[in-house]
Design a protein around this motif. Structure first.
Motif, PDB file in Angstrom:
ATOM      1  N   LEU A  35       0.741  -1.302   0.071  1.00 35.36           N
ATOM      2  CA  LEU A  35       0.023   0.081   0.037  1.00 35.36           C
ATOM      3  C   LEU A  35       1.045   1.473  -0.012  1.00 35.36           C
ATOM      4  CD1 LEU A  35      -2.813  -0.979   2.413  1.00 35.36           C
ATOM      5  CD2 LEU A  35      -3.250  -0.013   0.372  1.00 35.36           C
ATOM      6  N   TYR A  36       1.737   1.330   0.701  1.00 35.58           N
ATOM      7  CA  TYR A  36       2.860   2.423   1.001  1.00 35.58           C
ATOM      8  C   TYR A  36       3.607   2.526  -0.429  1.00 35.58           C
ATOM      9  CZ  TYR A  36       6.577   5.515   2.445  1.00 35.58           C
ATOM     10  OH  TYR A  36       7.302   6.606   2.416  1.00 35.58           O
ATOM     11  N   VAL A  38       2.720   1.848  -3.413  1.00 28.59           N
ATOM     12  CA  VAL A  38       1.762   2.100  -4.489  1.00 28.59           C
ATOM     13  C   VAL A  38       1.385   3.501  -4.313  1.00 28.59           C
ATOM     14  CG1 VAL A  38      -0.630   1.499  -5.692  1.00 28.59           C
ATOM     15  CG2 VAL A  38       1.079  -0.251  -5.087  1.00 28.59           C
ATOM     16  N   ASN A  39       1.082   3.854  -3.129  1.00 29.41           N
ATOM     17  CA  ASN A  39       0.257   5.047  -3.053  1.00 29.41           C
ATOM     18  C   ASN A  39       1.033   6.242  -2.434  1.00 29.41           C
ATOM     19  OD1 ASN A  39      -2.821   4.399  -3.477  1.00 29.41           O
ATOM     20  ND2 ASN A  39      -2.052   2.861  -2.182  1.00 29.41           N
ATOM     21  N   GLY A  43       5.473   5.267  -5.653  1.00 34.61           N
ATOM     22  CA  GLY A  43       4.082   5.775  -6.351  1.00 34.61           C
ATOM     23  C   GLY A  43       3.809   4.964  -7.549  1.00 34.61           C
ATOM     24  N   TRP A  44       2.602   4.736  -7.898  1.00 36.85           N
ATOM     25  CA  TRP A  44       2.274   3.814  -9.009  1.00 36.85           C
ATOM     26  C   TRP A  44       2.980   4.596 -10.233  1.00 36.85           C
ATOM     27  CZ3 TRP A  44      -0.489   6.149 -12.951  1.00 36.85           C
ATOM     28  CH2 TRP A  44      -1.261   7.304 -12.586  1.00 36.85           C
ATOM     29  N   PRO A  55      -5.455   5.331 -11.667  1.00 40.39           N
ATOM     30  CA  PRO A  55      -6.310   5.719 -10.399  1.00 40.39           C
ATOM     31  C   PRO A  55      -7.612   5.130 -10.323  1.00 40.39           C
ATOM     32  CG  PRO A  55      -4.951   7.768 -11.092  1.00 40.39           C
ATOM     33  CD  PRO A  55      -4.809   6.456 -12.348  1.00 40.39           C
ATOM     34  N   LEU A  58      -7.172   1.894  -8.378  1.00 39.80           N
ATOM     35  CA  LEU A  58      -6.556   2.124  -7.337  1.00 39.80           C
ATOM     36  C   LEU A  58      -7.438   2.124  -6.015  1.00 39.80           C
ATOM     37  CD1 LEU A  58      -3.706   4.525  -7.615  1.00 39.80           C
ATOM     38  CD2 LEU A  58      -3.529   2.256  -7.194  1.00 39.80           C
ATOM     39  N   ASN A  62      -6.486  -0.815  -3.561  1.00 39.22           N
ATOM     40  CA  ASN A  62      -6.198  -0.544  -2.015  1.00 39.22           C
ATOM     41  C   ASN A  62      -7.168  -1.533  -1.121  1.00 39.22           C
ATOM     42  OD1 ASN A  62      -4.067   1.108  -2.764  1.00 39.22           O
ATOM     43  ND2 ASN A  62      -5.489   3.140  -2.722  1.00 39.22           N
TER      44      ASN A  62
END
Length: 151
Positions: A35-36, A38-39, A43-44, A55, A58, A62
């Motif tokens: 999660l960290y 990717v977000n 970041g993606w 997005p 996501l 998530n």
């Protein structure tokens, strides 16, 4: 072990390898790290094959990671029986929803060969999730029946 009589076959309950509480902690942490990554950081956006449509997927991706992390945390305390079976149903349903969303949006910019491979993998994930939900529902019913029978 069951007694074995001549000409009979010994029977055993299907075995599931139990996961230690530490294994569930690691599982929860892995989901939180993903999660960290990717977000937050990196970041993606750093992955060159993801498009501006990412997005749109996501939210469900998530959600699948959060639900899985929460289930792993619950399994640390109570990782067997109806609780585990219910957790498997819920996590697989949310994962199926995320996979369907990725299929619909397909936020990847890939060459034709890779495009087909990723679509094929998504089909495998969808079929596997559907089967997994049925199996988990069977385990849930069995666990609930067993719990009622023990009372």
């Amino acid at each position: 072990m069951d007694a074995v009589h001549p000409g009979s076959t010994p029977t055993r309950a299907p075995s599931r390898v139990p996961v230690s509480p530490a294994g569930h902690v690691v599982g929860a942490l892995v989901n939180l790290v993903v999660l960290y990554l990717v977000n937050v950081a990196p970041g993606w956006q750093t992955l060159p094959f993801l498009t501006d449509a990412t997005p749109r997927v996501l939210g469900l991706v998530n959600a699948a990671l959060w639900v899985s992390a929460a289930a792993e945390a619950v399994y640390v305390v109570r990782g067997t029986g109806p609780v585990r079976a219910a957790g498997e149903v819920v996590t697989t349903l949310v994962g199926l929803g995320a996979t369907l969303r990725v299929w619909a949006v397909f936020p990847f910019e890939l060459s034709e060969g890779w495009h087909l491979l990723v679509r094929g993998l998504l089909v495998v994930a969808l079929v596997g999730s559907a089967i997994g939900i049925l199996v988990a529902l069977g385990r849930l019913v069995g666990a609930l029946v067993g719990a009622v029978a023990r009372r």
